[in-house]
Design a protein around this motif. Structure first.
Motif, PDB file in Angstrom:
ATOM      1  N   ARG A  80      -0.195 -12.667  -8.129  1.00  0.00           N
ATOM      2  CA  ARG A  80       1.336 -12.268  -7.511  1.00  0.00           C
ATOM      3  C   ARG A  80       1.150 -10.981  -6.837  1.00  0.00           C
ATOM      4  NH1 ARG A  80       6.048 -10.395  -8.760  1.00  0.00           N
ATOM      5  NH2 ARG A  80       7.837 -11.249  -8.005  1.00  0.00           N
ATOM      6  N   GLU A  81       1.035  -9.805  -8.080  1.00  0.00           N
ATOM      7  CA  GLU A  81       0.867  -8.546  -7.899  1.00  0.00           C
ATOM      8  C   GLU A  81       0.135  -8.238  -6.662  1.00  0.00           C
ATOM      9  OE1 GLU A  81       3.395  -6.753  -8.598  1.00  0.00           O
ATOM     10  OE2 GLU A  81       4.113  -8.805  -9.751  1.00  0.00           O
ATOM     11  N   GLN A  82      -1.244  -8.848  -6.566  1.00  0.00           N
ATOM     12  CA  GLN A  82      -2.336  -8.513  -5.764  1.00  0.00           C
ATOM     13  C   GLN A  82      -1.843  -8.837  -4.200  1.00  0.00           C
ATOM     14  OE1 GLN A  82      -6.087 -11.004  -4.449  1.00  0.00           O
ATOM     15  NE2 GLN A  82      -6.612 -10.267  -6.339  1.00  0.00           N
ATOM     16  N   LEU A  83      -1.292  -9.904  -4.028  1.00  0.00           N
ATOM     17  CA  LEU A  83      -0.630 -10.302  -2.751  1.00  0.00           C
ATOM     18  C   LEU A  83       0.460  -9.273  -2.416  1.00  0.00           C
ATOM     19  CD1 LEU A  83      -1.039 -12.266  -0.409  1.00  0.00           C
ATOM     20  CD2 LEU A  83       0.714 -13.902  -1.618  1.00  0.00           C
ATOM     21  N   ILE A  84       1.151  -9.130  -3.244  1.00  0.00           N
ATOM     22  CA  ILE A  84       2.228  -8.120  -2.681  1.00  0.00           C
ATOM     23  C   ILE A  84       1.716  -6.648  -2.414  1.00  0.00           C
ATOM     24  CG2 ILE A  84       4.285  -6.689  -3.635  1.00  0.00           C
ATOM     25  CD1 ILE A  84       5.149  -9.207  -5.222  1.00  0.00           C
ATOM     26  N   ALA A  85       0.793  -6.392  -3.169  1.00  0.00           N
ATOM     27  CA  ALA A  85       0.258  -4.937  -3.020  1.00  0.00           C
ATOM     28  C   ALA A  85      -0.740  -4.985  -1.459  1.00  0.00           C
ATOM     29  CB  ALA A  85      -0.659  -4.725  -4.089  1.00  0.00           C
ATOM     30  N   TYR A  86      -1.346  -6.159  -1.496  1.00  0.00           N
ATOM     31  CA  TYR A  86      -2.154  -6.326  -0.256  1.00  0.00           C
ATOM     32  C   TYR A  86      -1.230  -6.299   1.054  1.00  0.00           C
ATOM     33  CZ  TYR A  86      -5.394  -8.491   3.001  1.00  0.00           C
ATOM     34  OH  TYR A  86      -6.272  -8.581   4.071  1.00  0.00           O
ATOM     35  N   LEU A  87      -0.308  -7.117   0.958  1.00  0.00           N
ATOM     36  CA  LEU A  87       0.546  -7.511   2.194  1.00  0.00           C
ATOM     37  C   LEU A  87       1.510  -5.813   2.540  1.00  0.00           C
ATOM     38  CD1 LEU A  87       1.961 -10.919   1.773  1.00  0.00           C
ATOM     39  CD2 LEU A  87       0.408  -9.838   3.406  1.00  0.00           C
ATOM     40  N   LYS A  88       1.700  -5.294   1.301  1.00  0.00           N
ATOM     41  CA  LYS A  88       2.333  -3.844   1.558  1.00  0.00           C
ATOM     42  C   LYS A  88       1.754  -2.866   2.249  1.00  0.00           C
ATOM     43  CE  LYS A  88       6.501  -4.528  -1.584  1.00  0.00           C
ATOM     44  NZ  LYS A  88       7.129  -3.949  -2.628  1.00  0.00           N
ATOM     45  N   SER A  89       0.212  -2.849   1.719  1.00  0.00           N
ATOM     46  CA  SER A  89      -0.327  -1.732   2.336  1.00  0.00           C
ATOM     47  C   SER A  89      -1.456  -2.383   3.548  1.00  0.00           C
ATOM     48  CB  SER A  89      -1.689  -1.524   1.133  1.00  0.00           C
ATOM     49  OG  SER A  89      -1.224  -1.234   0.007  1.00  0.00           O
ATOM     50  N   ARG A  90      -1.435  -3.507   3.828  1.00  0.00           N
ATOM     51  CA  ARG A  90      -2.321  -3.894   5.076  1.00  0.00           C
ATOM     52  C   ARG A  90      -1.909  -3.208   6.216  1.00  0.00           C
ATOM     53  NH1 ARG A  90      -2.400  -6.775   9.804  1.00  0.00           N
ATOM     54  NH2 ARG A  90      -4.479  -8.133  10.074  1.00  0.00           N
ATOM     55  N   MET A  91      -0.579  -3.155   6.733  1.00  0.00           N
ATOM     56  CA  MET A  91       0.004  -2.621   8.008  1.00  0.00           C
ATOM     57  C   MET A  91      -0.560  -1.382   8.091  1.00  0.00           C
ATOM     58  SD  MET A  91       0.826  -4.768   9.838  1.00  0.00           S
ATOM     59  CE  MET A  91       1.447  -6.688   9.781  1.00  0.00           C
ATOM     60  N   GLU A  92      -0.348  -0.442   7.011  1.00  0.00           N
ATOM     61  CA  GLU A  92      -0.668   1.039   7.193  1.00  0.00           C
ATOM     62  C   GLU A  92      -2.045   1.233   7.138  1.00  0.00           C
ATOM     63  OE1 GLU A  92       1.543   3.250   7.301  1.00  0.00           O
ATOM     64  OE2 GLU A  92       2.990   1.744   7.357  1.00  0.00           O
ATOM     65  N   VAL A  93      -2.949   0.116   6.555  1.00  0.00           N
ATOM     66  CA  VAL A  93      -4.271   0.299   6.655  1.00  0.00           C
ATOM     67  C   VAL A  93      -4.875   0.002   8.122  1.00  0.00           C
ATOM     68  CG1 VAL A  93      -6.510  -0.757   5.850  1.00  0.00           C
ATOM     69  CG2 VAL A  93      -4.795  -0.141   4.251  1.00  0.00           C
ATOM     70  N   ILE A  94      -4.295  -0.976   8.757  1.00  0.00           N
ATOM     71  CA  ILE A  94      -4.884  -1.388   9.907  1.00  0.00           C
ATOM     72  C   ILE A  94      -4.368  -0.403  10.966  1.00  0.00           C
ATOM     73  CG2 ILE A  94      -2.877  -2.793  10.774  1.00  0.00           C
ATOM     74  CD1 ILE A  94      -6.598  -3.680  11.560  1.00  0.00           C
ATOM     75  N   LEU A  95      -3.432   0.231  10.802  1.00  0.00           N
ATOM     76  CA  LEU A  95      -2.840   1.427  11.770  1.00  0.00           C
ATOM     77  C   LEU A  95      -3.860   2.412  11.824  1.00  0.00           C
ATOM     78  CD1 LEU A  95       0.969   1.493  11.177  1.00  0.00           C
ATOM     79  CD2 LEU A  95      -0.233   0.542  13.058  1.00  0.00           C
ATOM     80  N   GLN A  96      -4.608   2.728  10.901  1.00  0.00           N
ATOM     81  CA  GLN A  96      -5.677   3.875  10.463  1.00  0.00           C
ATOM     82  C   GLN A  96      -6.912   3.398  11.767  1.00  0.00           C
ATOM     83  OE1 GLN A  96      -6.372   4.899   6.740  1.00  0.00           O
ATOM     84  NE2 GLN A  96      -4.209   4.572   6.223  1.00  0.00           N
ATOM     85  N   ALA A  97      -6.994   2.192  12.188  1.00  0.00           N
ATOM     86  CA  ALA A  97      -8.073   1.959  13.006  1.00  0.00           C
ATOM     87  C   ALA A  97      -7.698   2.207  14.561  1.00  0.00           C
ATOM     88  CB  ALA A  97      -8.422   0.375  12.852  1.00  0.00           C
ATOM     89  N   GLY A  98      -7.762   3.642  14.825  1.00  0.00           N
ATOM     90  CA  GLY A  98      -7.152   4.271  15.904  1.00  0.00           C
ATOM     91  C   GLY A  98      -7.613   3.571  17.010  1.00  0.00           C
ATOM     92  N   VAL A  99      -8.709   3.406  17.441  1.00  0.00           N
ATOM     93  CA  VAL A  99      -9.232   2.885  18.597  1.00  0.00           C
ATOM     94  C   VAL A  99      -8.928   1.194  18.715  1.00  0.00           C
ATOM     95  CG1 VAL A  99     -11.540   2.192  20.175  1.00  0.00           C
ATOM     96  CG2 VAL A  99     -11.376   4.352  18.527  1.00  0.00           C
ATOM     97  N   PHE A 100      -8.929   0.554  17.734  1.00  0.00           N
ATOM     98  CA  PHE A 100      -8.557  -0.549  17.803  1.00  0.00           C
ATOM     99  C   PHE A 100      -6.971  -0.900  18.090  1.00  0.00           C
ATOM    100  CE2 PHE A 100      -6.494  -4.625  15.578  1.00  0.00           C
ATOM    101  CZ  PHE A 100      -7.293  -5.509  16.300  1.00  0.00           C
ATOM    102  N   MET A 101      -6.178   0.030  17.524  1.00  0.00           N
ATOM    103  CA  MET A 101      -4.801  -0.122  17.919  1.00  0.00           C
ATOM    104  C   MET A 101      -4.619   0.352  19.053  1.00  0.00           C
ATOM    105  SD  MET A 101      -3.521  -1.639  15.218  1.00  0.00           S
ATOM    106  CE  MET A 101      -1.826  -1.327  15.753  1.00  0.00           C
TER     107      MET A 101
END
Length: 205
Positions: A80-101
């Motif tokens: 449960r805590e893993q999924l919450i941590a994953y989803l909360k962090s996931r957007m910020e992580v993908i935003l760091q893929a600058g060329v993709f974004m």
């Protein structure tokens, strides 16, 4: 071999900010060579074309995203805590893929082209990996008895991918990033809480 890989990585490091800032179309091989402090002939020794570099940059970004998400998973063993941590962090992580974004909207534009195809390839790398993660997370939740039987692994994984891919666009264009993040975090809590029972509470029942 290590020296060749080091040179290759230095070329990608030079090309990445150029693609992110100016885009693939407006970035030349001369500019990449200049930024990497290499002769253009040296660039062509390691990469067949600018498109080859572009694809390699995108692949590197996806590898980095997946690596960071894997670290988040490893740091949170409770499902449960893993999924919450994953989803909360996931957007910020993908935003760091600058060329993709930079090109995130390309896949939704009609037509075809090398850039769209390259973005699609990068997208598939992440989609396939996340599909496996969400399927495994769902199965793990069922096995540990904390996930509702109403949630099916395949449907859960596909639904999460649709939601997250749609939110990527909003995250990239929404002016008040902090408001978007706080709202998204609250939605994550509601989503996971409604379907996952805290492991400690479950054991106490």
């Amino acid at each position: 071999m290590k020296d060749l890989q080091k040179i290759r990585n230095s070329i990608l490091a030079a090309a990445s900010p150029l693609f992110e800032k100016y885009g693939y179309e407006k970035t030349s091989m001369d500019e990449i060579a200049s930024s990497a402090h290499k002769a253009k002939a040296s660039i062509y020794y390691h990469f067949e074309s600018k498109l080859d570099i572009f694809r390699a940059v995108l692949k590197q970004e996806m590898d980095t995203v997946i690596g960071r998400l894997t670290d988040i998973i490893g740091a949170n063993p409770d499902p449960r805590e893993q999924l919450i941590a994953y989803l909360k962090s996931r957007m910020e992580v993908i935003l760091q893929a600058g060329v993709f974004m930079h090109y995130i909207m390309t896949q939704y534009i009609e037509g075809s082209g090398d850039v769209k195809e390259a973005i699609g390839e990068a997208r598939k790398i992440l989609d396939d990996w996340e599909y496996r993660y969400f399927t495994d997370a769902c199965n793990n939740g069922k096995q540990t008895g904390i996930l509702s039987d109403a949630v099916k692994p395949d449907a859960f994984a596909k639904t999460m991918l649709v939601i997250l891919k749609g939110l990527e666009i909003q995250y990239s264009i929404y002016e008040d990033r902090e408001a978007m993040r706080s709202t998204y975090d609250a939605m994550v809590e509601i989503l996971v809480t409604n379907n996952f029972t805290n492991a400690t509470n479950r054991q106490a029942i």
